[in-house]
Design an enzyme around this catalytic site. Structure first.
Site, PDB file in Angstrom:
ATOM      1  N   SER A 137       0.821  -1.222   0.000  1.00  0.00           N
ATOM      2  CA  SER A 137       0.000   0.000   0.000  1.00  0.00           C
ATOM      3  C   SER A 137       0.856   1.275   0.000  1.00  0.00           C
ATOM      4  O   SER A 137       1.961   1.286   0.548  1.00  0.00           O
ATOM      5  CB  SER A 137      -0.904  -0.017   1.244  1.00  0.00           C
ATOM      6  OG  SER A 137      -1.698   1.135   1.308  1.00  0.00           O
ATOM      7  N   ASP A 144       4.221  -7.997   3.795  1.00  0.00           N
ATOM      8  CA  ASP A 144       2.980  -7.318   4.174  1.00  0.00           C
ATOM      9  C   ASP A 144       1.976  -8.379   4.614  1.00  0.00           C
ATOM     10  O   ASP A 144       2.102  -9.557   4.270  1.00  0.00           O
ATOM     11  CB  ASP A 144       2.411  -6.523   2.981  1.00  0.00           C
ATOM     12  CG  ASP A 144       1.523  -5.359   3.408  1.00  0.00           C
ATOM     13  OD1 ASP A 144       1.903  -4.204   3.175  1.00  0.00           O
ATOM     14  OD2 ASP A 144       0.449  -5.613   3.991  1.00  0.00           O
ATOM     15  N   VAL A 184       4.913  -7.854  10.908  1.00  0.00           N
ATOM     16  CA  VAL A 184       6.203  -7.359  11.403  1.00  0.00           C
ATOM     17  C   VAL A 184       6.452  -7.652  12.885  1.00  0.00           C
ATOM     18  O   VAL A 184       7.571  -7.491  13.363  1.00  0.00           O
ATOM     19  CB  VAL A 184       6.358  -5.847  11.133  1.00  0.00           C
ATOM     20  CG1 VAL A 184       6.390  -5.558   9.643  1.00  0.00           C
ATOM     21  CG2 VAL A 184       5.268  -5.034  11.819  1.00  0.00           C
ATOM     22  N   CYS A 214       8.059   0.380   5.894  1.00  0.00           N
ATOM     23  CA  CYS A 214       6.895   1.249   5.680  1.00  0.00           C
ATOM     24  C   CYS A 214       5.642   0.687   6.349  1.00  0.00           C
ATOM     25  O   CYS A 214       4.609   1.364   6.378  1.00  0.00           O
ATOM     26  CB  CYS A 214       6.592   1.405   4.185  1.00  0.00           C
ATOM     27  SG  CYS A 214       7.877   2.187   3.233  1.00  0.00           S
ATOM     28  N   SER A 252       7.442  10.137  10.893  1.00  0.00           N
ATOM     29  CA  SER A 252       6.335  11.056  10.611  1.00  0.00           C
ATOM     30  C   SER A 252       6.583  12.377  11.310  1.00  0.00           C
ATOM     31  O   SER A 252       7.121  12.411  12.426  1.00  0.00           O
ATOM     32  CB  SER A 252       5.013  10.471  11.101  1.00  0.00           C
ATOM     33  OG  SER A 252       3.998  11.452  10.976  1.00  0.00           O
ATOM     34  N   TYR A 305       0.127   7.644  18.035  1.00  0.00           N
ATOM     35  CA  TYR A 305       0.838   7.591  16.754  1.00  0.00           C
ATOM     36  C   TYR A 305       2.152   8.366  16.842  1.00  0.00           C
ATOM     37  O   TYR A 305       3.199   7.894  16.374  1.00  0.00           O
ATOM     38  CB  TYR A 305      -0.069   8.145  15.653  1.00  0.00           C
ATOM     39  CG  TYR A 305       0.574   8.140  14.301  1.00  0.00           C
ATOM     40  CD1 TYR A 305       0.876   6.946  13.661  1.00  0.00           C
ATOM     41  CD2 TYR A 305       0.906   9.337  13.668  1.00  0.00           C
ATOM     42  CE1 TYR A 305       1.493   6.937  12.424  1.00  0.00           C
ATOM     43  CE2 TYR A 305       1.515   9.339  12.434  1.00  0.00           C
ATOM     44  CZ  TYR A 305       1.805   8.141  11.812  1.00  0.00           C
ATOM     45  OH  TYR A 305       2.412   8.141  10.590  1.00  0.00           O
TER      46      TYR A 305
HETATM   47  N1  LIG Z   1       0.657   8.475   4.183  1.00  0.00           N
HETATM   48  C1  LIG Z   1       1.201   9.542   4.762  1.00  0.00           C
HETATM   49  O1  LIG Z   1       0.866  10.687   4.464  1.00  0.00           O
HETATM   50  C2  LIG Z   1       2.278   9.357   5.821  1.00  0.00           C
HETATM   51  C3  LIG Z   1       2.946  10.486   6.283  1.00  0.00           C
HETATM   52  C4  LIG Z   1       3.953  10.320   7.220  1.00  0.00           C
HETATM   53  C5  LIG Z   1       4.275   9.059   7.671  1.00  0.00           C
HETATM   54  N2  LIG Z   1       3.608   7.979   7.210  1.00  0.00           N
HETATM   55  C6  LIG Z   1       3.999   6.676   7.759  1.00  0.00           C
HETATM   56  O2  LIG Z   1       4.295   5.790   6.722  1.00  0.00           O
HETATM   57  C7  LIG Z   1       3.699   4.530   6.978  1.00  0.00           C
HETATM   58  C8  LIG Z   1       3.167   4.027   5.657  1.00  0.00           C
HETATM   59  O3  LIG Z   1       2.194   4.950   5.199  1.00  0.00           O
HETATM   60  P1  LIG Z   1       1.114   4.511   4.156  1.00  0.00           P
HETATM   61  O4  LIG Z   1       0.336   5.705   3.789  1.00  0.00           O
HETATM   62  O5  LIG Z   1       1.794   3.711   3.084  1.00  0.00           O
HETATM   63  O6  LIG Z   1       0.202   3.534   5.061  1.00  0.00           O
HETATM   64  P2  LIG Z   1      -0.846   2.444   4.575  1.00  0.00           P
HETATM   65  O7  LIG Z   1      -1.800   2.234   5.693  1.00  0.00           O
HETATM   66  O8  LIG Z   1      -1.383   2.791   3.225  1.00  0.00           O
HETATM   67  O9  LIG Z   1       0.043   1.124   4.386  1.00  0.00           O
HETATM   68  C9  LIG Z   1       0.572   0.435   5.470  1.00  0.00           C
HETATM   69  C10 LIG Z   1       0.846  -0.989   5.030  1.00  0.00           C
HETATM   70  O10 LIG Z   1       1.357  -1.688   6.172  1.00  0.00           O
HETATM   71  C11 LIG Z   1       0.744  -2.964   6.226  1.00  0.00           C
HETATM   72  N3  LIG Z   1       0.732  -3.425   7.605  1.00  0.00           N
HETATM   73  C12 LIG Z   1      -0.010  -2.949   8.662  1.00  0.00           C
HETATM   74  N4  LIG Z   1       0.249  -3.651   9.764  1.00  0.00           N
HETATM   75  C13 LIG Z   1       1.178  -4.595   9.412  1.00  0.00           C
HETATM   76  C14 LIG Z   1       1.844  -5.613  10.129  1.00  0.00           C
HETATM   77  N5  LIG Z   1       1.629  -5.827  11.434  1.00  0.00           N
HETATM   78  N6  LIG Z   1       2.735  -6.383   9.454  1.00  0.00           N
HETATM   79  C15 LIG Z   1       2.986  -6.188   8.140  1.00  0.00           C
HETATM   80  N7  LIG Z   1       2.374  -5.237   7.413  1.00  0.00           N
HETATM   81  C16 LIG Z   1       1.479  -4.448   8.040  1.00  0.00           C
HETATM   82  C17 LIG Z   1      -0.671  -2.747   5.670  1.00  0.00           C
HETATM   83  O11 LIG Z   1      -1.223  -3.977   5.214  1.00  0.00           O
HETATM   84  C18 LIG Z   1      -0.400  -1.757   4.551  1.00  0.00           C
HETATM   85  O12 LIG Z   1      -0.141  -2.413   3.326  1.00  0.00           O
HETATM   86  C19 LIG Z   1       2.562   4.764   7.991  1.00  0.00           C
HETATM   87  O13 LIG Z   1       2.553   3.739   8.971  1.00  0.00           O
HETATM   88  C20 LIG Z   1       2.873   6.092   8.582  1.00  0.00           C
HETATM   89  O14 LIG Z   1       3.367   5.928   9.898  1.00  0.00           O
HETATM   90  C21 LIG Z   1       2.638   8.102   6.298  1.00  0.00           C
END
Ligand SMILES: NC(=O)c1ccc[n+]([C@@H]2O[C@H](COP(=O)([O-])OP(=O)(O)OC[C@H]3O[C@@H](n4cnc5c(N)ncnc54)[C@H](O)[C@@H]3O)[C@@H](O)[C@H]2O)c1
Length: 167
Positions: A15, A36, A60, A86, A148, A161
């Site tokens: 994702s 994932d 994870v 990620c 973040s 968070y």
């Molecule tokens: N999207 C943003 O704007 C943003 C900004 C700053 C930081 N982030 C950080 O980046 C990370 C990724 O962002 P994103 O938008 O891609 O998030 P997202 O929710 O789209 O994707 C997260 C992915 O992690 C996987 N996942 C969740 N729990 C899991 C586990 N226990 N084991 C394995 N996989 C697992 C999910 O299946 C998903 O595919 C976030 O966790 C966030 O902390 C995101």
């Protein structure tokens, strides 16, 4: 470390951040191992990107599937050079809200996946990277963790968070 047909492990590759990271690395010709829990999206990614990408259903927080996924990467591509974390979850909630104090299990779950989970993956990846021959700069591997801005500039309802994403 210069990327050139290196083996890159990406957690959360099914994702958004992880997905785009895999797409970009694939365009550059790197070999990619996606970890994932979302098997459908992970397999779709592999179908879209081709033979240089493999998927392993890995949570994870669980050591055994991570070790198996790393072994799968070694069997397929021979080594691991880069680990990009990620995977994560976002869970909101005020420390004290309308219904009282935030449940501790919510705090613990987010810390367990975002913080402990990232360390869990990187420590096992680092163990494997330590076996690589050093490159010209003496590097055996690279680890990148997703952080973040919420860790430094927290917003209302993001205490959990923010605590999990200091990088
Ligand atoms: N999207 C943003 O704007 C943003 C900004 C700053 C930081 N982030 C950080 O980046 C990370 C990724 O962002 P994103 O938008 O891609 O998030 P997202 O929710 O789209 O994707 C997260 C992915 O992690 C996987 N996942 C969740 N729990 C899991 C586990 N226990 N084991 C394995 N996989 C697992 C999910 O299946 C998903 O595919 C976030 O966790 C966030 O902390 C995101």
């Amino acid at each position: 470390m210069k990327l050139n047909k290196k083996v890159v492990k990406v957690t959360g590759g099914a994702s958004e951040f992880g997905f785009v990271t895999c797409q970009e690395l694939s365009k550059q010709g790197e070999k990619i191992v996606v970890f994932d829990l979302n098997e459908d999206a992970g397999k779709l990614l592999v179908t879209g990107l081709g033979d240089n990408v493999i998927f392993a259903k890995v949570g994870v927080t669980d050591e055994t599937p991570i070790a198996k996924g790393i072994q799968q990467a070694i069997n397929t591509f021979g080594s691991i050079h880069v680990c990009i974390n990620c995977a994560g979850i976002i869970s909101g909630g005020k420390t004290v809200g309308r219904f009282g104090a935030l449940a501790l299990n919510i705090f613990a779950q987010v810390i367990n996946i975002n913080l402990a989970g990232s360390f869990n993956v990187l420590r096992l990846a680092a163990e494997q990277m330590a076996k690589n021959e050093p490159d010209v700069k003496g590097d055996r591997g690279v680890i990148i963790n997703t952080a973040s801005v919420a860790a430094f500039d927290g917003q209302i309802g993001q205490a959990v968070y923010s605590a999990s994403r200091g990088g």
